[in-house]
Design an enzyme around this catalytic site. Structure first.
Site, PDB file in Angstrom:
ATOM      1  N   LYS A 126      -8.173   4.557 -19.618  1.00  0.00           N
ATOM      2  CA  LYS A 126      -8.612   4.842 -20.989  1.00  0.00           C
ATOM      3  C   LYS A 126      -7.486   4.530 -21.984  1.00  0.00           C
ATOM      4  CE  LYS A 126     -12.164   6.263 -18.659  1.00  0.00           C
ATOM      5  NZ  LYS A 126     -12.383   7.660 -18.295  1.00  0.00           N
ATOM      6  N   TYR A 142     -15.717  16.007 -16.403  1.00  0.00           N
ATOM      7  CA  TYR A 142     -16.239  14.653 -16.244  1.00  0.00           C
ATOM      8  C   TYR A 142     -17.199  14.647 -15.035  1.00  0.00           C
ATOM      9  CZ  TYR A 142     -15.715   9.557 -15.507  1.00  0.00           C
ATOM     10  OH  TYR A 142     -15.914   8.212 -15.352  1.00  0.00           O
ATOM     11  N   ARG A 160       0.824  -1.207   0.000  1.00  0.00           N
ATOM     12  CA  ARG A 160       0.000   0.000   0.000  1.00  0.00           C
ATOM     13  C   ARG A 160       0.861   1.260   0.000  1.00  0.00           C
ATOM     14  NH1 ARG A 160      -2.301   0.025   4.675  1.00  0.00           N
ATOM     15  NH2 ARG A 160      -1.135   1.872   5.270  1.00  0.00           N
ATOM     16  N   ASP A 217      -6.899  17.826 -16.020  1.00  0.00           N
ATOM     17  CA  ASP A 217      -7.215  16.436 -16.354  1.00  0.00           C
ATOM     18  C   ASP A 217      -6.991  16.291 -17.854  1.00  0.00           C
ATOM     19  OD1 ASP A 217      -8.446  14.058 -17.179  1.00  0.00           O
ATOM     20  OD2 ASP A 217     -10.005  14.166 -15.645  1.00  0.00           O
TER      21      ASP A 217
HETATM   22  C1  LIG Z   1     -12.716   8.204 -17.036  1.00  0.00           C
HETATM   23  C2  LIG Z   1     -12.334   9.569 -16.666  1.00  0.00           C
HETATM   24  C3  LIG Z   1     -12.011   9.909 -15.346  1.00  0.00           C
HETATM   25  C4  LIG Z   1     -12.069   8.915 -14.211  1.00  0.00           C
HETATM   26  O1  LIG Z   1     -11.144   7.891 -14.390  1.00  0.00           O
HETATM   27  P1  LIG Z   1     -11.392   6.423 -13.746  1.00  0.00           P
HETATM   28  O2  LIG Z   1     -10.133   5.697 -14.110  1.00  0.00           O
HETATM   29  O3  LIG Z   1     -12.622   5.877 -14.377  1.00  0.00           O
HETATM   30  O4  LIG Z   1     -11.558   6.636 -12.280  1.00  0.00           O
HETATM   31  C5  LIG Z   1     -11.644  11.214 -15.074  1.00  0.00           C
HETATM   32  N1  LIG Z   1     -11.611  12.139 -16.037  1.00  0.00           N
HETATM   33  C6  LIG Z   1     -11.913  11.858 -17.317  1.00  0.00           C
HETATM   34  C7  LIG Z   1     -11.835  12.930 -18.340  1.00  0.00           C
HETATM   35  C8  LIG Z   1     -12.292  10.569 -17.678  1.00  0.00           C
HETATM   36  O5  LIG Z   1     -12.606  10.290 -18.947  1.00  0.00           O
END
Ligand SMILES: *Cc1c(COP(=O)(O)O)cnc(C)c1O
Length: 392
Positions: free
Chosen positions: A207, A109, A56, A182
Site C-alpha cells: 500500500k 481486514y 529464500r 496491523d
Molecule cells: C492490504 C492489507 C493487508 C494485506 O496485505 P497484502 O500485501 O495485500 O497481502 C493486510 N491488512 C490491511 C489493513 C491491508 O490493507
C-alpha cells in the site's frame, strides 16, 4: 574468459571491473550465492557470519528494505516478506502453537479475519472476536480464557475507527498476551505502535509504503526477545519476498513521507467538503471533529489522520453506481495507498463476504464509498469528487 561463444554461459567472474559506487542500491536478482569454501558455507548457513547463500533464506534487497523499515518503526528487528498476509502468517507460524487462543478485532481486514477465525482453527488453535474500541470488553475476553495474542488494526477499514494502542498494550500485558498491530492504514508517518507497547507490528508494504501499486510485500517488526524463530519460519514456510519487489519498494519508500503528507492533506480537504454536502449522509474521517475517535487520534497520531475517507451517499447503491461511473478521475480499485486517488465500494469488494445485517451493523450499505487519497493537487481531488456528486 575464453573467446569460444559456448563458454559465455558458465558464470565465474562476471562482476564489472570497477570500484565505482552506484548511488542507487544494486538489484541482486540472484537466487543463489557462491561460497568460497565449505568453512564459509557453514559459517553463512549457521548465521555465524552475515551474508547470503540462498535467496529464500535471505537476500540483500530484503535486508536493505527491512533495515529502513526497522528504523522507521524504531524496532529491534524487522523482516520483509512476500505480502502483508505473509507477514501476518509469519507471526502466527513463528509464535503460536496448537491449543493457543487468539483474540482479534472484529474490524480486521477481511483476509486477516479469515486467517485467524477460519484457518487457525484448522491448525488446532481457537480465536475469539471483540470490538477493540470497547476496552472493558477486550479485558473480559482476555480474562475469560488464557490468550496468546491480541490482534488489532491501528485504523480500521472502512469506518476508520482508531484503537487506543497504549490501553490495549496494557490490557494484553496484564493478561499475559502479546499485542499484534496491523498498522497498514496509519503507517509509520503518523504511528509507531511499538512505542505504545505493542509486541509486533505488521504492515502491507503493497500500500502507501511502496505507494505505486506495482509490488506486493509485507513487513514484520518486533522485539529481540520474540524474534528467535522468525528467520527459520520465514524460510521454512516459504514466505520470502522477491528481490525485484524489494528494489521497487525501496524506490517508493524514498518519497513516502512526502506522499503521506500530501495524501493526508487531501483527505482532510475531501472529508471536509463531503461533510457539507446534502447528497452525503455520513462521512468517516478521524480528522473530523465529529468522528468517534477524533480526540484519541489527535493524541495518538503524529501530525495526521491517515489518507482514507469513507462516505455514504443518501441514495444508496444506485447513487454509488452513478457516482463511480461519473467520477472518471478516481479509478475504482479495491486497494489503497496509490499515487492517485482511488475509490473502493466495500459492499461489493472488501465486505462482500458479510451478511447484509452484519454490514449494516458495521455502518456499511450500498451507498458507502471508501476513498484512498493520492498526491494530486487538492483542486484536482475536489473537481473529481464534484464530477461524481453531480451525477448522483
Ligand atoms: C492490504 C492489507 C493487508 C494485506 O496485505 P497484502 O500485501 O495485500 O497481502 C493486510 N491488512 C490491511 C489493513 C491491508 O490493507
Amino acid at each position: 574468459m575464453s573467446d569460444n561463444p559456448e563458454d559465455i554461459c558458465p558464470r565465474p567472474s562476471l562482476a564489472p571491473p570497477t570500484k565505482a559506487e552506484p548511488l542507487v542500491p544494486p538489484l541482486h536478482l540472484a537466487a543463489v550465492y557462491r561460497c568460497h569454501d565449505p568453512a564459509e558455507a557453514d559459517a553463512l548457513m549457521s548465521g555465524r557470519e552475515p551474508g547470503y547463500v540462498y535467496a529464500r533464506d535471505g537476500h540483500p534487497g530484503a535486508d536493505v528494505l527491512a533495515e529502513r523499515c526497522r528504523e522507521l518503526h524504531a524496532a529491534d528487528r524487522a523482516a520483509v516478506c512476500s505480502s502483508g498476509m505473509a507477514a501476518l502468517a509469519l507471526v502466527v507460524l513463528a509464535t503460536l502453537e496448537r491449543g493457543d487462543h487468539v483474540v482479534t478485532s472484529e474490524m480486521l481486514y477481511g483476509r486477516t479475519l479469515n486467517l485467524f477465525t477460519a484457518e487457525l482453527p484448522r491448525l488446532g488453535m481457537t480465536a475469539g472476536v471483540v470490538d477493540p474500541c470497547d476496552l472493558e470488553g477486550v479485558r473480559r475476553a482476555l480474562a475469560a480464557q488464557p490468550t496468546s495474542l491480541l490482534v488489532v488494526e491501528t485504523i480500521s477499514n472502512p469506518l476508520l475507527r482508531v484503537v487506543d494502542l497504549a490501553a490495549l498494550a496494557k490490557i494484553a500485558r496484564a493478561a499475559g498476551a502479546s499485542l499484534l498491530v496491523d498498522n497498514t492504514l496509519a503507517g509509520p508517518a503518523i504511528c509507531r505502535p511499538l512505542g505504545f507497547g505493542a509486541d509486533w507490528v505488521v504492515e502491507s508494504l503493497t500500500k502507501a509504503m511502496s505507494g505505486h501499486s506495482d509490488v506486493v510485500l509485507g513487513l514484520v517488526c518486533g522485539r529481540d526477545a520474540n524474534w528467535s524463530r522468525v528467520p527459520t519460519a520465514m524460510s521454512t514456510w516459504g514466505l520470502t519476498s522477491s528481490p525485484m519487489d524489494c528494489w521497487l519498494a525501496m524506490r517508493g519508500l524514498g518519497t513516502y513521507a512526502l506522499r503521506a503528507r500530501q495524501s493526508m492533506a487531501n483527505a482532510q480537504t475531501a472529508a471536509t467538503m463531503l461533510a457539507g454536502r446534502g447528497e452525503v449522509s455520513r462521512v468517516s474521517y478521524p480528522g473530523l471533529s465529529d468522528h468517534a475517535d477524533h480526540a484519541l487520534a489527535a493524541r495518538q497520531f503524529d501530525g495526521g489522520f491517515g489518507s482514507l475517507v469513507t462516505f455514504t451517499l443518501t441514495g444508496g447503491r444506485a447513487a454509488a453506481d452513478r457516482f463511480i461511473r461519473a467520477a472518471k478521475a478516481i479509478p475504482f480499485c479495491p486497494s489503497l495507498g496509490d499515487l492517485s486517488t482511488t475509490l473502493s465500494h466495500p459492499e461489493s469488494t472488501s465486505h462482500r463476504g458479510l451478511a447484509a445485517d452484519e454490514r449494516r451493523r458495521l455502518g456499511i450499505d450500498g451507498g458507502t464509498i471508501r476513498l484512498s487519497l493520492g498526491i494530486e493537487s487538492s483542486e484536482a481531488v475536489l473537481t473529481a469528487l464534484e464530477e461524481g456528486l453531480a451525477a448522483v
